[in-house]
Design a protein around this motif. Structure first.
Motif, mmCIF file in Angstrom:
data_model
loop_
_atom_site.group_PDB
_atom_site.id
_atom_site.type_symbol
_atom_site.label_atom_id
_atom_site.label_comp_id
_atom_site.label_asym_id
_atom_site.label_seq_id
_atom_site.Cartn_x
_atom_site.Cartn_y
_atom_site.Cartn_z
ATOM 1 N N GLY A 15 0.833 -1.197 0.000
ATOM 2 C CA GLY A 15 0.000 0.000 0.000
ATOM 3 C C GLY A 15 0.867 1.245 0.000
ATOM 4 O O GLY A 15 1.981 1.244 0.515
ATOM 5 N N ARG A 16 0.347 2.324 -0.578
ATOM 6 C CA ARG A 16 1.154 3.535 -0.742
ATOM 7 C C ARG A 16 1.599 4.121 0.595
ATOM 8 O O ARG A 16 2.706 4.648 0.712
ATOM 9 N N ASP A 17 0.726 4.049 1.614
ATOM 10 C CA ASP A 17 1.075 4.667 2.882
ATOM 11 C C ASP A 17 1.970 3.786 3.746
ATOM 12 O O ASP A 17 2.318 4.159 4.866
ATOM 13 N N ALA A 18 2.346 2.618 3.234
ATOM 14 C CA ALA A 18 3.159 1.676 4.014
ATOM 15 C C ALA A 18 4.633 1.720 3.628
ATOM 16 O O ALA A 18 5.420 0.901 4.092
ATOM 17 N N PRO A 46 4.873 -3.574 7.176
ATOM 18 C CA PRO A 46 4.098 -4.756 6.783
ATOM 19 C C PRO A 46 2.919 -4.991 7.730
ATOM 20 O O PRO A 46 2.931 -4.541 8.883
ATOM 21 N N GLN A 47 1.929 -5.734 7.254
ATOM 22 C CA GLN A 47 0.783 -6.098 8.079
ATOM 23 C C GLN A 47 0.613 -7.606 8.203
ATOM 24 O O GLN A 47 -0.297 -8.058 8.906
ATOM 25 N N SER A 48 1.483 -8.370 7.547
ATOM 26 C CA SER A 48 1.344 -9.822 7.581
ATOM 27 C C SER A 48 2.694 -10.487 7.331
ATOM 28 O O SER A 48 3.644 -9.845 6.861
ATOM 29 N N THR A 49 2.751 -11.774 7.625
ATOM 30 C CA THR A 49 3.957 -12.554 7.337
ATOM 31 C C THR A 49 4.259 -12.532 5.846
ATOM 32 O O THR A 49 5.422 -12.440 5.432
ATOM 33 N N GLU A 50 3.202 -12.620 5.021
ATOM 34 C CA GLU A 50 3.397 -12.600 3.572
ATOM 35 C C GLU A 50 4.053 -11.295 3.118
ATOM 36 O O GLU A 50 4.897 -11.294 2.210
ATOM 37 N N HIS A 51 3.668 -10.196 3.738
ATOM 38 C CA HIS A 51 4.305 -8.915 3.418
ATOM 39 C C HIS A 51 5.800 -8.950 3.744
ATOM 40 O O HIS A 51 6.635 -8.470 2.965
ATOM 41 N N VAL A 52 6.138 -9.517 4.897
ATOM 42 C CA VAL A 52 7.549 -9.582 5.293
ATOM 43 C C VAL A 52 8.339 -10.425 4.294
ATOM 44 O O VAL A 52 9.458 -10.058 3.899
ATOM 45 N N ILE A 53 7.786 -11.539 3.876
ATOM 46 C CA ILE A 53 8.463 -12.390 2.888
ATOM 47 C C ILE A 53 8.706 -11.610 1.601
ATOM 48 O O ILE A 53 9.801 -11.675 1.012
ATOM 49 N N GLY A 85 19.706 0.926 3.835
ATOM 50 C CA GLY A 85 18.839 -0.196 3.485
ATOM 51 C C GLY A 85 17.402 0.016 3.898
ATOM 52 O O GLY A 85 16.924 1.146 4.024
ATOM 53 N N ILE A 86 16.697 -1.105 4.118
ATOM 54 C CA ILE A 86 15.266 -1.080 4.427
ATOM 55 C C ILE A 86 15.056 -1.341 5.912
ATOM 56 O O ILE A 86 15.499 -2.366 6.428
ATOM 57 N N VAL A 87 14.384 -0.431 6.572
ATOM 58 C CA VAL A 87 13.968 -0.647 7.960
ATOM 59 C C VAL A 87 12.527 -1.157 7.941
ATOM 60 O O VAL A 87 11.638 -0.518 7.372
ATOM 61 N N ILE A 88 12.323 -2.333 8.539
ATOM 62 C CA ILE A 88 10.976 -2.919 8.627
ATOM 63 C C ILE A 88 10.416 -2.615 10.006
ATOM 64 O O ILE A 88 10.938 -3.086 11.013
ATOM 65 N N VAL A 89 9.355 -1.823 10.044
ATOM 66 C CA VAL A 89 8.723 -1.419 11.304
ATOM 67 C C VAL A 89 7.461 -2.249 11.517
ATOM 68 O O VAL A 89 6.636 -2.369 10.607
ATOM 69 N N PHE A 90 7.289 -2.793 12.721
ATOM 70 C CA PHE A 90 6.218 -3.768 12.953
ATOM 71 C C PHE A 90 5.025 -3.201 13.715
ATOM 72 O O PHE A 90 4.229 -3.954 14.280
ATOM 73 N N SER A 91 4.863 -1.890 13.693
ATOM 74 C CA SER A 91 3.757 -1.276 14.439
ATOM 75 C C SER A 91 2.383 -1.672 13.909
ATOM 76 O O SER A 91 1.385 -1.573 14.637
ATOM 77 N N ARG A 92 2.284 -2.123 12.656
ATOM 78 C CA ARG A 92 0.997 -2.545 12.097
ATOM 79 C C ARG A 92 0.771 -4.052 12.218
ATOM 80 O O ARG A 92 -0.318 -4.534 11.891
ATOM 81 N N MET A 93 1.779 -4.774 12.666
ATOM 82 C CA MET A 93 1.612 -6.198 12.973
ATOM 83 C C MET A 93 1.492 -6.307 14.492
ATOM 84 O O MET A 93 2.410 -6.737 15.182
ATOM 85 N N ASN A 94 0.347 -5.893 15.012
ATOM 86 C CA ASN A 94 0.175 -5.712 16.454
ATOM 87 C C ASN A 94 -1.038 -6.458 17.012
ATOM 88 O O ASN A 94 -1.651 -6.011 17.979
ATOM 89 N N LYS A 95 -1.344 -7.589 16.437
ATOM 90 C CA LYS A 95 -2.527 -8.337 16.861
ATOM 91 C C LYS A 95 -2.171 -9.470 17.830
ATOM 92 O O LYS A 95 -1.147 -10.139 17.665
ATOM 93 N N ILE A 96 -3.042 -9.657 18.811
ATOM 94 C CA ILE A 96 -2.991 -10.855 19.653
ATOM 95 C C ILE A 96 -3.825 -11.902 18.924
ATOM 96 O O ILE A 96 -5.054 -11.792 18.838
ATOM 97 N N LEU A 97 -3.188 -12.890 18.356
ATOM 98 C CA LEU A 97 -3.858 -13.834 17.464
ATOM 99 C C LEU A 97 -4.625 -14.905 18.223
ATOM 100 O O LEU A 97 -5.648 -15.397 17.737
ATOM 101 N N GLU A 98 -4.147 -15.268 19.408
ATOM 102 C CA GLU A 98 -4.811 -16.325 20.166
ATOM 103 C C GLU A 98 -4.410 -16.231 21.638
ATOM 104 O O GLU A 98 -3.257 -15.930 21.953
ATOM 105 N N VAL A 99 -5.370 -16.478 22.523
ATOM 106 C CA VAL A 99 -5.093 -16.666 23.941
ATOM 107 C C VAL A 99 -5.605 -18.044 24.323
ATOM 108 O O VAL A 99 -6.804 -18.302 24.276
ATOM 109 N N ASP A 100 -4.696 -18.939 24.635
ATOM 110 C CA ASP A 100 -5.019 -20.320 25.005
ATOM 111 C C ASP A 100 -4.901 -20.416 26.522
ATOM 112 O O ASP A 100 -3.830 -20.698 27.065
ATOM 113 N N VAL A 101 -6.008 -20.155 27.211
ATOM 114 C CA VAL A 101 -5.989 -20.099 28.676
ATOM 115 C C VAL A 101 -5.630 -21.456 29.275
ATOM 116 O O VAL A 101 -4.844 -21.544 30.226
ATOM 117 N N ALA A 102 -6.201 -22.524 28.714
ATOM 118 C CA ALA A 102 -5.982 -23.858 29.275
ATOM 119 C C ALA A 102 -4.506 -24.235 29.276
ATOM 120 O O ALA A 102 -4.007 -24.849 30.235
#
Length: 479
Positions: A15-18, A46-53, A85-102
């Protein structure tokens, strides 16, 4: 030219703003919390693993260096693009994907902030134990890169003790999985190897962390001493009595007065040092330990041992500790926070050495640190606008770290090596030691494009020689 090509290519994907490439935008990413600087050619979000790749593949095509960056709170230059070079900033990859309490696990993206994760877990009476003082801003990905600690390291350990699995994009652009939710894996402990690798061997895009249960009872004590020596000797005595506090922090007189003026946390302005001691566990055990700790403090000359009467007072005491470096900024234009470790029995001795270095160079040093595990953070006060003061600050830092190694310690406990300590690695490691480390790094990062110019002394090893050729290669493509 190559930068423009890669910029256009990544804008289509992210995306242009990324993608940032304007000089005025790039300046914001040329430093972290330390003194080193280096300007990137591009900054991407980036916003996903695919973006990082995709970013890694594009960088590889033109042999452009890649520097992963969390929140930029690091203190050793680890996220500084020394070779552009390229600095990869991870501020948009900020999701808690799963909480496995058990199973007491959480799966998160690298941009998740420490305190936000623990806040999300509070309703389950769980928390993520690593708690660097910058926890309101620092990210889990940055914790993994530097193997961060914090005040509660004494009881809980550092980040590597709380990470069980990693999804990693290695320098070739391949996606690999280290570990998982299980406590014990089969084969090499690549999760442990990756934690603290400072971005030299890959980029973590998903992190599985171990969660701890909130204790039934907590007691927070403030031991007040007239001298630094008395406080330091108390630290050793507490552990000798078989008590392992959840946290055992020390502030010297200069620091505590500065903190008190800023936060009004209740630190006594006329004392020489204070110990902030936190105990947790079952209520009966905590009460017994609190009584025992008070007796140990009194034995070593404490004027008083105060106990936080409620949660509000407890949080105020911790606010003073966690905002201490911000408070120090009120009394000096600049400061350089160091990070070194000595055996607990050597704390009093190294503090006397630091005082001697301070007097020798005529610059003040504020001491605030994780006393329980001997992880010191002397903050050298200076004016960055004065080249002579900056030079003396570097000299002071080297002398302090050399003293610590001489006392059986190390040059870093949680801030990493980065740029600012790479030339001090030879204090601890032989040429053969460094050569073996370089071989391990080059096995995964053979072209040296992933976070180049970090950790290892630049004068040593074929790996760093290869890294130094990356930037000229970029210039050749541009022509």
């Amino acid at each position: 030219m190559s930068t423009q090509i890669v910029s256009k290519r990544l804008r289509k994907i992210l995306g242009r703003d990324a993608v940032l490439d304007r000089p005025e935008d790039l300046l914001l990413y040329e430093y972290d919390g330390g003194l080193a600087k280096g300007t990137p050619d591009l900054v991407v979000f980036p916003q996903s693993t695919e973006h990082v790749i995709s970013i890694v593949h594009a960088a590889n095509e033109y042999k452009i260096p890649i520097v992963p960056r969390g929140a930029g709170t690091g203190l050793s230059g680890g996220a500084v693009p020394k070779n552009g070079g390229i600095v990869i900033v991870f501020s948009r990859m900020n999701k808690i994907l799963e909480v496995d309490v058990a199973n007491r696990r959480a799966v998160v993206q690298p941009g998740v902030v420490n305190t936000e994760l623990s806040a999300a877990l509070a309703k389950y009476r769980l928390f993520f134990a690593p708690d660097p003082s910058s926890g309101r801003a620092s990210t889990i990905g940055g914790n993994v890169a530097e193997n961060s600690g914090g005040p509660h390291t004494l009881a809980y350990g550092v980040t590597v003790n709380h990470v069980t699995g990693l999804e990693v994009v290695i320098p070739s652009g391949e996606l690999v999985q280290f570990g998982g939710k299980a406590s014990d894996g089969v084969g090499y402990d690549l999760t442990g190897f990756f934690c603290g690798s400072e971005g030299l061997i890959g980029i973590a895009t998903t992190i599985t962390v171990k969660l701890s249960r909130i204790a039934e009872s907590v007691a927070t004590l403030l031991g007040i001493f007239n001298s630094v020596d008395d406080a330091a000797n108390t630290v050793t005595s507490i552990t000798e009595h078989g008590i392992t506090p959840a946290a055992l922090e020390m502030l010297d007189g200069l620091t505590l007065r500065t903190v008190e003026e800023a936060t009004h946390a209740g630190y006594p302005m006329d004392s020489g040092a204070v110990l902030l001691i936190e105990l947790e566990g079952l209520k009966e055990a905590v009460e017994e330990q609190a009584e025992a700790v008070a007796k140990v403090c009194a034995k070593h000359g404490s004027r008083e041992v105060r106990r936080a009467k409620d949660e509000a007072e407890r949080m105020l005491l911790w606010k003073g500790r966690k905002t201490a470096f911000g408070a120090i900024g009120r009394i000096t234009p600049s400061y350089y926070s160091q990070d070194c470790v000595v055996p607990r029995t050597k704390i009093a001795e190294v503090l006397r050495l630091i005082d001697g270095v301070s007097k020798k160079y005529g610059q003040r040093v504020a001491n605030i640190f994780h006393a329980g595990d001997g992880n010191l953070h002397p903050a050298i006060l200076f004016d960055l606008r004065d080249p002579e003061q900056l030079h003396r600050t570097h000299q002071m830092s080297r002398e302090i770290l050399t003293h610590c190694v001489g006392l059986g310690g190390t040059i870093t406990g949680e801030h990493g090596v980065g740029i600012e300590k790479q030339e001090l690695m030879s204090l601890m490691f032989s040429d053969n030691d460094l050569e073996v480390m370089q071989r391990l790094r080059l096995a995964l990062n053979p072209e040296g494009t992933m976070n180049p110019g970090k950790v290892f002394p630049v004068r040593r090893g074929c790996g760093e020689a290869r890294v130094s050729s990356v930037r000229p290669a970029l210039a050749e493509v541009a022509q």
